[in-house]
Write a protein that holds these residues in place. Structure first.
Motif, short mmCIF file in Angstrom:
data_model
loop_
_atom_site.label_atom_id
_atom_site.label_comp_id
_atom_site.label_asym_id
_atom_site.label_seq_id
_atom_site.Cartn_x
_atom_site.Cartn_y
_atom_site.Cartn_z
N UNK A 1 0.79 -1.09 0.01
CA UNK A 1 0.00 -0.36 0.22
C UNK A 1 1.07 1.24 -0.05
N UNK A 2 0.84 1.55 -0.93
CA UNK A 2 1.17 3.26 -1.41
C UNK A 2 1.47 4.57 0.08
N UNK A 3 2.56 4.55 0.29
CA UNK A 3 2.51 6.60 1.18
C UNK A 3 2.16 7.54 0.28
N UNK A 4 2.55 7.65 -0.44
CA UNK A 4 2.27 8.41 -1.69
C UNK A 4 1.62 8.06 -2.54
N UNK A 5 1.12 9.33 -3.94
CA UNK A 5 0.75 8.30 -5.35
C UNK A 5 0.99 10.09 -5.90
N UNK A 6 2.04 9.41 -7.09
CA UNK A 6 2.32 10.58 -7.51
C UNK A 6 2.22 10.29 -8.95
N UNK A 7 1.63 10.90 -10.08
CA UNK A 7 1.02 11.12 -11.16
C UNK A 7 1.51 12.75 -11.88
N UNK A 8 1.57 12.96 -13.32
CA UNK A 8 1.29 13.62 -14.11
C UNK A 8 0.40 13.52 -15.21
N UNK A 9 0.51 14.65 -15.49
CA UNK A 9 -0.09 15.09 -17.29
C UNK A 9 -0.46 15.66 -18.07
N UNK A 10 0.20 15.30 -19.74
CA UNK A 10 0.96 16.19 -20.58
C UNK A 10 -0.46 17.30 -21.15
#
Length: 413
Positions: free
Chosen positions: A159-168
Motif C-alpha cells: 500500500x503506497x504512502x504517496x500516489x504521484x502522477x502527471x499529465x501532458x
C-alpha cells in the motif's frame, strides 16, 4: 543520467504512438511496458484489472512511493502528419470500426514512467524504500483505476504512502504546471432514453415526439448552472450526444441523450445530478411521454492535491527546475480517475501537468492573442515535441519520487 537512456526511450515513445490501442484493449502496449520493466530488474505483474501492469522494486526500508501512468488511446483519426503517426483502426465496444490515436499524451505518460523506472533502478544507492509503478488502462473510460483496485491492487502489492502522477498539457515543453487543493473536476455521465410514440411525420398529433421532448430537455439543462448553482461555485453541464430517428418523415419512438457534468465539490455534484434527473423526468411528464430511462455510467472522482504533500513535492521541483519553469494553474474542468488510487489506499495524491508544445510556437500564439488556435488534448492534431517533453517528464517523476524516498536528488543533467 538522462543521457544514459540514449535514443532508446524516444524510439519507445514513437513506437507507442504509432501503435495505439483503445481502452481495455491495450494488450500490445502492456506487453511492451512489462518487457521494459523486467529488463530493469522490477518484479512485474500483468493483467491487473484487465490490461494493467504493476512493477515493484524493493530497496530496503523506507516509504512505498507509487508512480502512475495511463496508456490507453482514443477513437480519433490522427492528422498530425508525423512520420510515426498512427494509421491504426480498431473495433470499439459498440462494434464500430474506428480510427485510433494517442490524442491525449498517454503514450508520453507511459514512456516517461518507463524512463523514470530505468533511472531509479540504476540509482538505488541514492534512495531507500519501495517503488510501486502502476501502468493503468482505460483512463479514458474512467474505469481503469477502479478495475485495478477491485482486482486487489492494494492487497496483492504494498500500500503506497504517496500516489504521484502527471499529465501532458498544452503548455510550453519544459514547463511544469502545478496547483494545490482541487486539481481536476469530478465527472459523471448519464445515458438518457426518452420514450415517445412514433408515427408519420404528416400526423404529429397522433404521436408523442421524443425529438421535440429532447430539444426541450437540452435547452432546459442549460439553466442548471446559470440559475441553480451558486455563482461562487463551478459546474459544467454538456449534452454531447443527441440521437433520434432514421428518416425525415418518420417521428421515432425514442431519442437518446448523452449528458456529462463536471463539478469541484461533492455538494454541487449531487445538486447537479439531481437537477438533471428532475428536468428529464419533468419534461417527459410535460410532453405526456412515458417515464424516461436515466442511467448513470462513467464516473471520475474529484482530484485533490493534498496540500502538505503537494507543497513538499513542488518544493523539490523548484529546487531542481527553478521557479521560472514552474507555472501555477487554476483547477481544470477535465477529469481523471487517478484519485481512485489515493482514496483506496488512504494516501495523499500529488498530480501535476507538464508541457509538450514547441516553446516558440506557444510564444507566437500568446503574442497573437491566445493559445486557442493550438492543438490541445483530444485534438487530431495533438503532437507534442519529443524533446524536451520526454526528458522533462522523466525528470519530474524521478525528482518527485526522490522527494519521498528520503535521500538526495539524483543528478539528471
Amino acid at each position: 543520467m538522462l543521457d544514459q537512456l540514449g535514443d532508446e526511450l524516444g524510439d519507445f515513445y514513437r513506437d507507442l504512438h504509432r501503435n495505439p490501442e483503445l481502452s481495455l484493449q491495450e494488450h500490445r502496449t502492456a506487453g511492451r511496458v512489462a518487457e521494459k520493466l523486467r529488463a530493469q530488474g522490477f518484479e512485474v505483474s500483468d493483467h491487473v484489472g484487465g490490461t494493467g501492469v504493476v512493477g515493484l522494486l524493493r530497496n530496503g526500508d523506507g516509504p512505498v512511493v507509487m508512480l502512475r501512468a495511463d496508456f490507453d488511446a482514443l477513437p480519433v483519426e490522427e492528422k498530425t502528419g508525423l512520420p510515426y503517426a498512427s494509421s491504426v483502426r480498431a473495433v470499439d465496444p459498440q462494434g464500430h470500426e474506428v480510427p485510433v490515436m494517442h490524442a491525449c499524451g498517454h503514450d508520453m505518460h507511459a514512456a516517461c514512467l518507463v524512463g523514470a523506472a530505468a533511472l531509479l533502478a540504476r540509482s538505488t544507492d541514492l534512495w531507500a524504500g519501495t517503488l510501486l509503478l502502476v501502468f493503468q488502462p482505460a483512463e479514458e473510460l474512467a474505469c481503469g483505476a477502479r478495475n485495478m483496485v477491485e482486482d486487489g491492487l492494494f492487497e496483492r502489492f504494498p500500500v503506497p504512502d504517496i500516489v504521484l502522477g502527471q499529465h501532458l498539457a498544452p503548455l510550453p515543453a519544459g514547463v511544469i504546471g502545478h496547483s494545490t487543493g482541487p486539481v481536476m473536476a469530478a465527472s459523471d455521465s448519464a445515458h438518457v432514453v426518452l420514450h415517445g410514440r412514433g408515427g408519420h411525420g404528416s400526423r404529429p398529433e397522433a404521436t408523442i415526439d421524443p425529438v421535440l421532448l429532447g430539444a426541450h430537455v437540452v435547452t432546459r439543462l442549460q439553466g442548471i448552472v446559470a440559475r441553480e448553482v451558486p455563482p461562487a461555485e463551478t459546474a459544467v453541464v454538456t449534452v454531447g450526444r443527441f440521437q433520434a430517428g432514421a428518416k425525415d418523415n418518420v417521428i421515432p419512438d425514442t431519442a437518446e441523450l448523452g449528458i456529462n457534468l463536471r463539478a469541484y465539490s461533492a455538494e454541487v455534484r449531487t445538486q447537479v445530478m439531481t437537477a438533471i434527473e428532475r428536468i428529464v423526468r419533468a419534461e417527459a411528464a410535460a410532453s405526456g411521454a412515458p417515464e424516461p430511462d436515466v442511467e448513470w455510467g462513467t464516473s471520475a472522482p474529484l482530484l485533490v492535491n493534498d496540500p502538505d504533500a503537494a507543497s513538499a513535492t513542488f518544493a523539490a521541483f523548484t529546487e531542481e527546475f527553478g521557479e521560472q519553469r514552474l507555472m501555477p494553474l487554476p483547477p481544470v474542468a477535465a477529469s481523471e480517475d487517478v484519485g481512485v488510487f489515493g482514496e483506496a489506499a488512504d494516501a495523499p495524491t500529488v498530480y501535476w501537468f507538464w508541457g509538450g508544445l514547441d516553446p516558440e510556437v506557444f510564444a507566437s500564439a500568446m503574442a497573437a492573442g491566445g493559445i486557442d488556435s493550438l492543438p490541445s488534448n483530444h485534438s487530431p492534431h495533438f503532437a507534442p515535441v519529443v524533446e524536451p517533453t520526454l526528458g522533462t517528464g522523466v525528470q519530474a517523476l524521478v525528482v518527485a519520487a526522490l522527494a519521498w524516498l528520503g535521500k538526495p536528488a539524483v543528478p539528471l543533467a
